[in-house]
Design a protein around this motif. Structure first.
Motif, PDB file in Angstrom:
ATOM      1  N   VAL A   7       0.834  -1.199   0.000  1.00 49.05           N
ATOM      2  CA  VAL A   7       0.000   0.000   0.000  1.00 49.05           C
ATOM      3  C   VAL A   7       0.873   1.255   0.000  1.00 49.05           C
ATOM      4  O   VAL A   7       0.591   2.225  -0.712  1.00 49.05           O
ATOM      5  N   THR A   8       1.943   1.233   0.771  1.00 45.40           N
ATOM      6  CA  THR A   8       2.861   2.376   0.828  1.00 45.40           C
ATOM      7  C   THR A   8       3.461   2.659  -0.541  1.00 45.40           C
ATOM      8  O   THR A   8       3.532   3.823  -0.980  1.00 45.40           O
ATOM      9  N   MET A   9       3.892   1.606  -1.249  1.00 45.60           N
ATOM     10  CA  MET A   9       4.474   1.788  -2.584  1.00 45.60           C
ATOM     11  C   MET A   9       3.447   2.344  -3.568  1.00 45.60           C
ATOM     12  O   MET A   9       3.749   3.220  -4.384  1.00 45.60           O
ATOM     13  N   LEU A  10       2.219   1.845  -3.499  1.00 45.55           N
ATOM     14  CA  LEU A  10       1.170   2.333  -4.390  1.00 45.55           C
ATOM     15  C   LEU A  10       0.855   3.804  -4.118  1.00 45.55           C
ATOM     16  O   LEU A  10       0.717   4.607  -5.060  1.00 45.55           O
ATOM     17  N   MET A  11       0.731   4.152  -2.842  1.00 39.92           N
ATOM     18  CA  MET A  11       0.434   5.535  -2.502  1.00 39.92           C
ATOM     19  C   MET A  11       1.554   6.469  -2.950  1.00 39.92           C
ATOM     20  O   MET A  11       1.307   7.580  -3.431  1.00 39.92           O
ATOM     21  N   ASN A  12       2.796   6.007  -2.816  1.00 44.16           N
ATOM     22  CA  ASN A  12       3.935   6.807  -3.294  1.00 44.16           C
ATOM     23  C   ASN A  12       3.870   7.008  -4.799  1.00 44.16           C
ATOM     24  O   ASN A  12       4.109   8.111  -5.305  1.00 44.16           O
ATOM     25  N   ALA A  13       3.547   5.941  -5.524  1.00 42.81           N
ATOM     26  CA  ALA A  13       3.484   6.024  -6.986  1.00 42.81           C
ATOM     27  C   ALA A  13       2.342   6.936  -7.431  1.00 42.81           C
ATOM     28  O   ALA A  13       2.480   7.673  -8.420  1.00 42.81           O
ATOM     29  N   GLY A  55       1.174   9.400  -5.698  1.00 38.59           N
ATOM     30  CA  GLY A  55       1.419  10.758  -5.239  1.00 38.59           C
ATOM     31  C   GLY A  55       0.548  11.228  -4.091  1.00 38.59           C
ATOM     32  O   GLY A  55       0.245  12.426  -3.978  1.00 38.59           O
ATOM     33  N   TYR A  56       0.184  10.313  -3.194  1.00 38.49           N
ATOM     34  CA  TYR A  56      -0.653  10.671  -2.052  1.00 38.49           C
ATOM     35  C   TYR A  56       0.018  10.216  -0.756  1.00 38.49           C
ATOM     36  O   TYR A  56       0.768   9.244  -0.752  1.00 38.49           O
ATOM     37  N   PRO A  57      -0.250  10.911   0.362  1.00 38.76           N
ATOM     38  CA  PRO A  57       0.409  10.575   1.632  1.00 38.76           C
ATOM     39  C   PRO A  57      -0.087   9.251   2.213  1.00 38.76           C
ATOM     40  O   PRO A  57      -1.247   8.878   2.038  1.00 38.76           O
ATOM     41  N   VAL A  58       0.806   8.593   2.918  1.00 34.80           N
ATOM     42  CA  VAL A  58       0.454   7.348   3.598  1.00 34.80           C
ATOM     43  C   VAL A  58       0.000   7.687   5.014  1.00 34.80           C
ATOM     44  O   VAL A  58       0.711   8.361   5.759  1.00 34.80           O
ATOM     45  N   LEU A  59      -1.162   7.200   5.385  1.00 32.64           N
ATOM     46  CA  LEU A  59      -1.713   7.507   6.701  1.00 32.64           C
ATOM     47  C   LEU A  59      -0.977   6.765   7.804  1.00 32.64           C
ATOM     48  O   LEU A  59      -0.438   5.678   7.570  1.00 32.64           O
ATOM     49  N   PRO A  60      -0.923   7.335   9.014  1.00 32.03           N
ATOM     50  CA  PRO A  60      -0.282   6.652  10.150  1.00 32.03           C
ATOM     51  C   PRO A  60      -0.964   5.318  10.424  1.00 32.03           C
ATOM     52  O   PRO A  60      -2.170   5.161  10.223  1.00 32.03           O
ATOM     53  N   LEU A  61      -0.178   4.374  10.904  1.00 29.43           N
ATOM     54  CA  LEU A  61      -0.714   3.056  11.246  1.00 29.43           C
ATOM     55  C   LEU A  61      -1.438   3.113  12.585  1.00 29.43           C
ATOM     56  O   LEU A  61      -0.996   3.820  13.511  1.00 29.43           O
ATOM     57  N   PRO A  62      -2.529   2.366  12.723  1.00 28.77           N
ATOM     58  CA  PRO A  62      -3.163   2.271  14.045  1.00 28.77           C
ATOM     59  C   PRO A  62      -2.242   1.531  15.006  1.00 28.77           C
ATOM     60  O   PRO A  62      -1.357   0.772  14.582  1.00 28.77           O
ATOM     61  N   ALA A  63      -2.431   1.733  16.294  1.00 30.02           N
ATOM     62  CA  ALA A  63      -1.533   1.189  17.303  1.00 30.02           C
ATOM     63  C   ALA A  63      -1.383  -0.325  17.187  1.00 30.02           C
ATOM     64  O   ALA A  63      -0.291  -0.877  17.364  1.00 30.02           O
ATOM     65  N   GLU A  64      -2.483  -1.019  16.867  1.00 31.79           N
ATOM     66  CA  GLU A  64      -2.435  -2.481  16.822  1.00 31.79           C
ATOM     67  C   GLU A  64      -1.612  -3.029  15.647  1.00 31.79           C
ATOM     68  O   GLU A  64      -1.294  -4.209  15.611  1.00 31.79           O
ATOM     69  N   LEU A  65      -1.276  -2.152  14.700  1.00 31.32           N
ATOM     70  CA  LEU A  65      -0.480  -2.586  13.545  1.00 31.32           C
ATOM     71  C   LEU A  65       0.941  -2.022  13.581  1.00 31.32           C
ATOM     72  O   LEU A  65       1.785  -2.419  12.786  1.00 31.32           O
ATOM     73  N   SER A  66       1.211  -1.099  14.475  1.00 27.26           N
ATOM     74  CA  SER A  66       2.520  -0.452  14.526  1.00 27.26           C
ATOM     75  C   SER A  66       3.599  -1.427  14.995  1.00 27.26           C
ATOM     76  O   SER A  66       3.360  -2.224  15.906  1.00 27.26           O
TER      77      SER A  66
END
Length: 327
Positions: free
Chosen positions: A308-314, A316-327
């Motif tokens: 998801v991070t790579m797609l959002m970078n491609a 051109g949109y920001p990646v949202l912070p991860l929720p605590a349970e996934l951090s």
């Protein structure tokens, strides 16, 4: 088959030696064998401390073509259960089970999941345009790419293993529920990220047809794949490569994504010809296999976050912070 025959003989010899050197030829501990890296992780999440899980396919290995070693056949011969992805992903599993004299329970993680054909998620699947002879009618076996499907797989695994080892059914049920909650949180995070991107900008070009369920789940347009097949060992023709380059230019896609378990050479060439960025190496997507320990794709959740991070970078949109349970 000849190789499996030799390996089967090795298993029998190893088993005999083990029986001679130990009062018990087989451990009484609950033993489970799983096929793919994703299925292995799901199974370990369910089993927890109640037994041992042995994964057959290793990180960055192809799930489509696989030859088990004598050691792996031995593990199969001693297993109480084997967990498979199913959906015809593992054509080699029947021979392996036969060669190992496996006598446990087979748990199919794909049970109840509706299989999609490549291109079914999009009315105009670019990789199957204009009479493409590689168009598929069978179901795409890459079911795990959707976190919601992953939840179903975890539930199937838990249900199957609880029946095999009822003494620990409650523990495994709780383990499955805990992991499933993480998958639910992951799905919400993915949706929140993609909701930032207009639908007409959610364009994806990959190495091979491995993301049907992912693109269907999140409203992504699958422009096409370099290898127009579920099988990552297939090879595209020159005409198919030229057609894909034209489609990339026409669609406005901004990148070509290589996959971690596939050579990026052709992806780099096509991206260069199309005048777009290529995501390869550490930036490649995880599809058929999870990554090695320490990589961004070492777990299913991390691999999905990476993709998801790579797609959002491609896009051109920001990646949202991860929720605590996934951090």
């Amino acid at each position: 088959m000849k190789v499996l025959g030799i390996l089967a003989a090795s298993v029998l010899i190893a088993g005999s030696l083990s029986a001679c050197s130990s009062p018990s030829a087989q451990s009484e501990e609950f033993q489970v064998v799983a096929t793919t890296t994703q299925v292995t992780e799901f199974t370990r999440a369910v089993v927890g401390d109640t037994g041992t899980v042995t994964g057959l396919i290793q990180p960055n290995q192809s799930a489509h073509s696989f030859d088990p070693s004598a050691k792996q056949l031995l593990a199969l011969s001693q297993a109480d259960a084997v967990v498979i992805n199913g959906a015809d992903l593992e054509p080699w599993i029947s021979d392996a089970l036969s060669a190992s004299n496996f006598s446990g329970e087979i748990i199919d993680a794909s049970t109840g999941i509706e299989l999609l054909a490549a291109g079914e998620a999009e009315e105009d699947h670019a990789a199957h345009a204009a009479g493409d002879e590689h168009a598929h009618g069978e179901g795409d076996p890459h079911i795990w790419t959707s976190p919601l499907n992953a939840q179903v797989m975890v539930n199937n695994i838990a249900t199957g293993l609880e029946a095999v080892n009822p003494a620990y059914a409650t523990v495994m049920e709780e383990n499955a529920a805990s992991y499933s909650a993480q998958l639910a949180s992951l799905n919400e995070w993915v949706m929140a990220n993609f909701d930032q991107v207009p639908v007409d900008q959610r364009l994806l070009v990959t190495n091979h047809d491995a993301f049907t369920y992912f693109v269907s789940e999140y409203g992504i347009t699958f422009v096409g794949s370099i290898i127009p097949s579920f099988d990552d060992n297939a090879e595209p023709s020159a005409a198919e490569i030229d057609a894909l380059i034209a489609l990339i230019k026409q669609s406005g896609a901004k990148a070509v994504f290589s996959e971690a378990s596939i050579s990026p050479k052709l992806a780099k060439t096509i991206a260069s010809e199309a005048g777009v960025k290529v995501y390869s190496g550490d930036d490649a997507l995880y599809s058929d296999s999870l990554g090695v320990t320490g990589s961004d794709g070492e777990t299913y959740i991390k691999a999905t976050i990476h993709n998801v991070t790579m797609l959002m970078n491609a896009w051109g949109y920001p990646v949202l912070p991860l929720p605590a349970e996934l951090s």
